[in-house]
Each structure stands twice: as structure tokens, then as C-alpha cells.
Design a protein around this motif. Structure first.
Motif, mmCIF file in Angstrom:
data_model
loop_
_atom_site.group_PDB
_atom_site.id
_atom_site.type_symbol
_atom_site.label_atom_id
_atom_site.label_comp_id
_atom_site.label_asym_id
_atom_site.label_seq_id
_atom_site.Cartn_x
_atom_site.Cartn_y
_atom_site.Cartn_z
ATOM 1 N N LYS A 266 0.860 -1.184 0.000
ATOM 2 C CA LYS A 266 0.000 0.000 0.000
ATOM 3 C C LYS A 266 0.896 1.234 0.000
ATOM 4 C CE LYS A 266 -3.184 2.691 2.969
ATOM 5 N NZ LYS A 266 -4.068 2.714 4.156
ATOM 6 N N ASP A 271 -2.519 10.294 3.585
ATOM 7 C CA ASP A 271 -3.912 9.908 3.785
ATOM 8 C C ASP A 271 -4.608 10.958 4.647
ATOM 9 O OD1 ASP A 271 -6.333 8.689 4.096
ATOM 10 O OD2 ASP A 271 -5.598 7.025 5.343
ATOM 11 N N ASP A 289 1.671 6.379 5.436
ATOM 12 C CA ASP A 289 0.689 5.453 4.875
ATOM 13 C C ASP A 289 1.174 4.764 3.592
ATOM 14 O OD1 ASP A 289 -1.677 4.227 5.500
ATOM 15 O OD2 ASP A 289 -2.939 5.645 4.397
ATOM 16 N N GLU A 350 -9.424 3.833 2.272
ATOM 17 C CA GLU A 350 -8.950 3.930 0.892
ATOM 18 C C GLU A 350 -7.921 2.863 0.532
ATOM 19 O OE1 GLU A 350 -7.609 5.488 3.327
ATOM 20 O OE2 GLU A 350 -5.494 5.109 2.953
ATOM 21 N N THR A 375 -0.351 -0.324 5.859
ATOM 22 C CA THR A 375 -0.815 0.376 7.062
ATOM 23 C C THR A 375 -2.329 0.530 6.878
ATOM 24 O OG1 THR A 375 -0.230 2.400 5.884
ATOM 25 C CG2 THR A 375 1.309 1.643 7.576
#
Ligand code: BES
Ligand code: MN
Ligand code: ZN
Length: 499
Positions: A266, A271, A289, A350, A375
Motif C-alpha cells: 500500500k 492519507d 501510509d 482507501e 498500514t
């Protein structure tokens, strides 16, 4: 990108040196390890002899115990050609494992690096295996680097030269590569979000690929659109920074066979939560993130540099989750690349939406197994605390292999269940699935259940690193900020899979 890349910066300065008489070692600092109560054992005994019983006297007075990660700096030690002797505790001898060696050496390096040092000599402990020495070398490399990138007054200065006395050239070389790998992940996580965004992360990945002999493909927003990565594009729409997908290929086993292992990360470079905006306190650390993506880039780079005989792909989904005028909205229904429709209930969930497409791309490459790092949820931190990563799987043997590698490296992980009952929670009234569960309970598991929809029947393990990826406070062996968690575990996993 104005700041210097971390990868390989230490390689030239860390050297193996043959065992030598202690009073001939010229260095600013000599580091010696000592087990609990072990003043008469190993290198501590030798240092004790060379200094006319200095360590015994300190042990007798109780000032030196050898307890785990205890550090006792001794200035101007008698009969040595070093300004300082640092004694580092290893704890109980029978409990010394690879993780202990890494952290003990890192603890020492972190203290010594508080001032500039031209030359630091570490004495390899005599009872260590080569693998343990390798971890110690890696630890020392992470310990001497902090989060000073943007500070005029540095808190840590990497040593001009590091000598590992009595350590094999191979262990020093491998340990250096590993330590550099961990530092690469930490460096990327520590970069502020306005310097590290999808495009600049992808550039960094291309540089690293060039340095390590990996093939790299970068999908820009046009390619993502052609490839049907509508979920990734939806999350990225609120930002002026367009998304990127990084695909790295390393063929260490040769042949054009499907990858033995796929690593998926990711890479949300910031974020904000999107329209489901995070409160300020929760948003401050959200440059972290992309830690899953940084971990996978660093692990792949390390595996390639070590030339492990394995065929590998790494895929990193890079987006910035923002609130711009085109931002994706609550109630939107997105058709992901796989064709699965996703109803958005919360734009702050997301990561799973991004990974839906990345996992589908990787699935198309037909790997033997997939491991992803993300994360992903605050709920995982609620469940397991800050220091423990959550494991989720559709394939117990793969999950066990990841857990075993993590245990060997001293990186705490804990498996959470994937009972079919949780699938009920991500059902949607209007689409195939929705991007949150029912309420907040079990949120780490419902997130993993969402990801599971996109891996098909390929053995897969998801690692939720929301807790351990980023440390707000330092630990004895590491400064605050990005931790590089899981890099050593994944390299170990790749090593074991390739045997
Ligand atoms: N990036 C966060 C998760 C996170 C939280 C990482 C704390 C590191 C530290 C993720 O995108 C997120 O916001 N998750 C939400 C999901 C919720 C809206 C279902 C969360 O955990 O609150
Ligand atoms: Mn979020
Ligand atoms: Zn997130």
C-alpha cells in the motif's frame, strides 16, 4: 528529489577485519557485547584482561550487568588505543537470537552516532553464528541513521568507517545490504508528503531498480485508465498528484516462469481521509501510509542485491488521498479492475480500494503466492498495540512461513481469524461489496476480508503494519519515525522459499 538516496550509502564504509590483539585496535570507539553476568565469557573476558580487570570491577560494583540493551560507555579505557569503550548488554546467553543481535548492535550504534566518529570498531561476539553476526552488522547500520533529513543540527552522524573485528567478509557484506535495505524503507517513510508523492516515489523506485538490476514498469494515470484500474484512480481523484503503479521484476532463479513470490504494498503517500476527513491528530503521521510500499520496494531491492535465487515481483499502488473537487464520494460505486463493484461508505478506508486493483494486476501474473503489507487499519492497532503486526491469510502454510520468518527476526506478528461470518459485514445493498464493515468492531478483519476478494485462489497473506510501521517515540535501538518493519522478515522469507 533533493535528498540523497539511502540505498548503498554505507556499503563502502563498513569493513570486516581479522581478529586482532585488542591493544592494537585504533578507533574512536570500541564496542563490545556482553551477556548477562558474562564478564568472564567471550569478548568481554578478553576486553577485561586487556584493560587490567576494568569490566570485572564494574561488574562487582553492579555498574555493569550485561542485561539486554544496557549500555555502559567507558571513557579513556586503560591500555586501549580507543577513546571510548562501549559495553552493550545482550541479556541471557540462552535467549540471544537473531533479533537480539540486531537490536543490541543498533542500540550501540545509535548511542555512538550521537557524535561524529571517524572510526568505530565492533568486536564480533565469539559465540555468535554467522547469521547472528550478519544481523548485528545490519543493526549497527540502522542505529547510526536517524530522522535528521531536514535538520541542520544532526542527532546521528553515520560513522566515517565501521570495522567488524573477527567477522567474515560475507557476513559483513550481507549485513550491510540488509541494514541499507531497512534504512531505505525508513528513509522513504520519513520523507514528508510534499516531497514524496506517487510520482516521486515511482522515480525513487526506478532509481533503486537501476541500482539493483531489477526491471521496473511504471504505470501513469493514462496507463492505469487503459488497464481498468478504476479503484486506484478513484482514490487518487481528490489530489493534484496523479496515481502511479510500480511493478518491479527480479528473476534470481532465471527462466520465464511465473513469480515464486509477489510482494504487494500500500503506497498512500498521504492519507487525509478524503471527504471522510481525518481529525488533525490522526492526520499528522499519515505520511507513513506508504510504509507497505516502502517495505516492498526495500525488500525487493535487498533480495535482488543479495542475488537470492528466486523469481519475484513487487507491486506498489501509489496514490494521495485528498479532498479536491474531483474527490471520490460516499455512495459512489466503483467497478474495480477485477469487475467487482465497490460501494464507498468511507473515503478513509482507501487502502483496501487501492489494493483491490494492485492485487488484481498481480493475480494476473500468476504468482505462486502473494504477501501484501499495508498500514491498513487503526483497528489493527487497537487489537494488537503499536508493536505487533496483524496477519491474515487464505493459506495457513504461507501464513506460518511468514510468521516463522518474523519470529526469527524478532519482528512481532500475530494472526487474526478470517471466519466466513465476517464476509457478511462487507455485503452492500447496491454493489458487490462495500469498503467498510458493520460498525467499527473487527475492522482489521473486515478490511482483510475485503482484500481476500481480489486474490482469487492464490495463496495469500496480508500483513497489517499500521502499528509497527511508524514510531512516534524512539526505542533504545531506533529513532522515531519509519521503522523499516518487515524488511528483514520478507528477505528471510524469500531466502527460505529459495532453498
Ligand atoms: N491509513 C489508515 C490506517 C492507519 C491508522 C494507519 C493509524 C496507521 C496508523 C487507513 O487508511 C484508515 O484510515 N483506516 C480507517 C478505516 C475505517 C474508516 C474503516 C481506520 O482505521 O480508521
Ligand atoms: Mn485512510
Ligand atoms: Zn490509509
Amino acid at each position: 528529489m533533493t535528498r540523497e538516496m539511502m540505498l548503498g550509502t554505507q556499503a563502502a564504509t563498513v569493513k570486516a577485519a581479522p581478529a586482532a590483539a585488542l591493544d592494537t585496535i585504533v578507533a574512536d570507539v570500541i564496542v563490545v557485547f556482553m551477556t548477562e553476568g558474562g564478564v568472564a565469557a567471550g569478548m568481554a573476558a578478553e576486553v577485561d584482561r586487556a584493560t587490567g580487570g576494568l569490566l570485572t570491577r564494574l561488574a562487582d560494583s553492579g555498574d555493569l550487568t550485561g542485561k539486554r540493551y544496557e549500555t555502559v560507555p567507558l571513557l579513556a579505557p586503560p591500555h586501549l588505543k580507543a577513546g571510548q569503550l562501549l559495553v552493550v548488554g545482550l541479556g541471557k546467553r540462552e535467549e540471544v537470537d537473531l533479533g537480539t543481535c540486531f537490536r543490541a548492535a543498533a542500540t550501540a550504534a545509535r548511542i555512538v552516532a550521537a557524535r561524529p566518529r571517524a572510526k568505530v570498531a565492533f568486536l564480533r561476539e565469539s559465540f555468535w553464528s554467522d547469521a547472528q553476526a550478519e544481523q548485528a552488522v545490519a543493526g549497527a547500520i540502522t542505529g547510526m541513521v536517524g530522522q535528521d533529513l531536514y535538520r541542520a543540527e544532526k542527532k546521528r552522524t553515520p560513522f566515517g568507517e565501521t570495522l567488524w573485528i573477527g567477522t567474515s567478509t560475507e557476513a559483513v557484506a550481507r549485513g550491510t545490504i540488509l541494514g541499507d535495505g531497512v534504512n531505505l524503507a525508513r528513509y522513504l517513510v520519513n520523507l514528508p508528503p510534499d516531497d514524496l508523492y506517487p510520482e516521486s516515489f515511482a522515480e525513487q523506485a526506478a532509481t533503486v531498480a537501476g541500482q539493483t538490476g531489477m526491471e521496473v514498469e511504471i504505470w501513469d494515470e493514462h496507463r492505469l485508465s487503459r488497464e481498468g484500474c478504476r479503484a486506484m484512480l478513484a482514490v487518487g481523484r481528490g489530489s493534484v498528484r496523479p496515481p502511479r503503479l510500480v511493478l518491479l521484476t527480479y528473476r534470481g532463479r532465471g527462466g520465464d516462469t511465473p513469480p515464486d513470490l509477489a510482494l504487494v504494498g500500500k503506497g498512500v503517500t498521504f492519507d487525509s481521509g478524503g471527504l471522510s476527513l481525518k481529525p488533525s491528530e490522526g492526520m499528522l503521521t499519515m505520511k507513513c501510509d506508504m510504509a507497505g510500499g516502502a517495505t516492498m520496494l526495500a525488500a525487493a531491492a535487498t533480495i535482488a542485491t543479495l542475488k537470492l535465487p528466486i523469481n519475484l515481483v513487487a507491486a506498489i499502488g501509489l496514490v494521495e488521498n485528498m479532498t479536491g473537487p474531483a474527490a471520490y464520494k460516499l455512495g459512489d460505486v466503483i467497478t474495480a479492475r477485477s469487475g467487482t463493484t465497490i460501494e464507498i461508505h468511507n473515503t478513509d478506508a482507501e487502502g483496501r480500494v487501492v489494493l483491490a486493483d494492485v492485487l488484481d494486476v498481480v493475480r494476473g501474473l500468476g504468482p505462486q503466492r502473494i504477501v501484501d503489507a499495508a498500514t491498513l487499519t487503526g483497528a489493527c492497532v487497537v487489537a494488537l498495540g503499536l508493536d505487533v503486526a496483524g496477519l491474515f491469510t487464505n493459506d495457513q502454510p504461507l501464513c506460518d512461513a511468514v510468521a516463522d520468518a518474523a519470529r526469527a527476526m524478532g519482528e512481532p506478528v500475530w494472526q487474526l481469524p478470517m471466519f466466513p461470518e465476517y464476509d457478511e459485514q462487507i455485503k452492500s445493498e447496491v454493489a458487490d461489496i462495500k469498503n467498510v464493515g458493520e460498525g467499527r468492531w473487527g475492522g482489521a478483519i473486515t478490511a482483510a476480508k475485503f482484500l481476500e476478494r481480489f486474490v482469487g485462489s492464490i495463496p495469500w497473506t496480508h500483513v497489517d503494519i499500521a502499528g509497527p510501521a511508524f514510531a512516534e517515540k524512539p526505542k533504545p535501538w531506533i529513532d522515531g519515525g519509519g521503522t523499516g518493519t518487515l524488511v528483514r522478515t520478507l528477505v528471510t522469507l524469500a531466502q527460505r522459499l529459495s532453498q
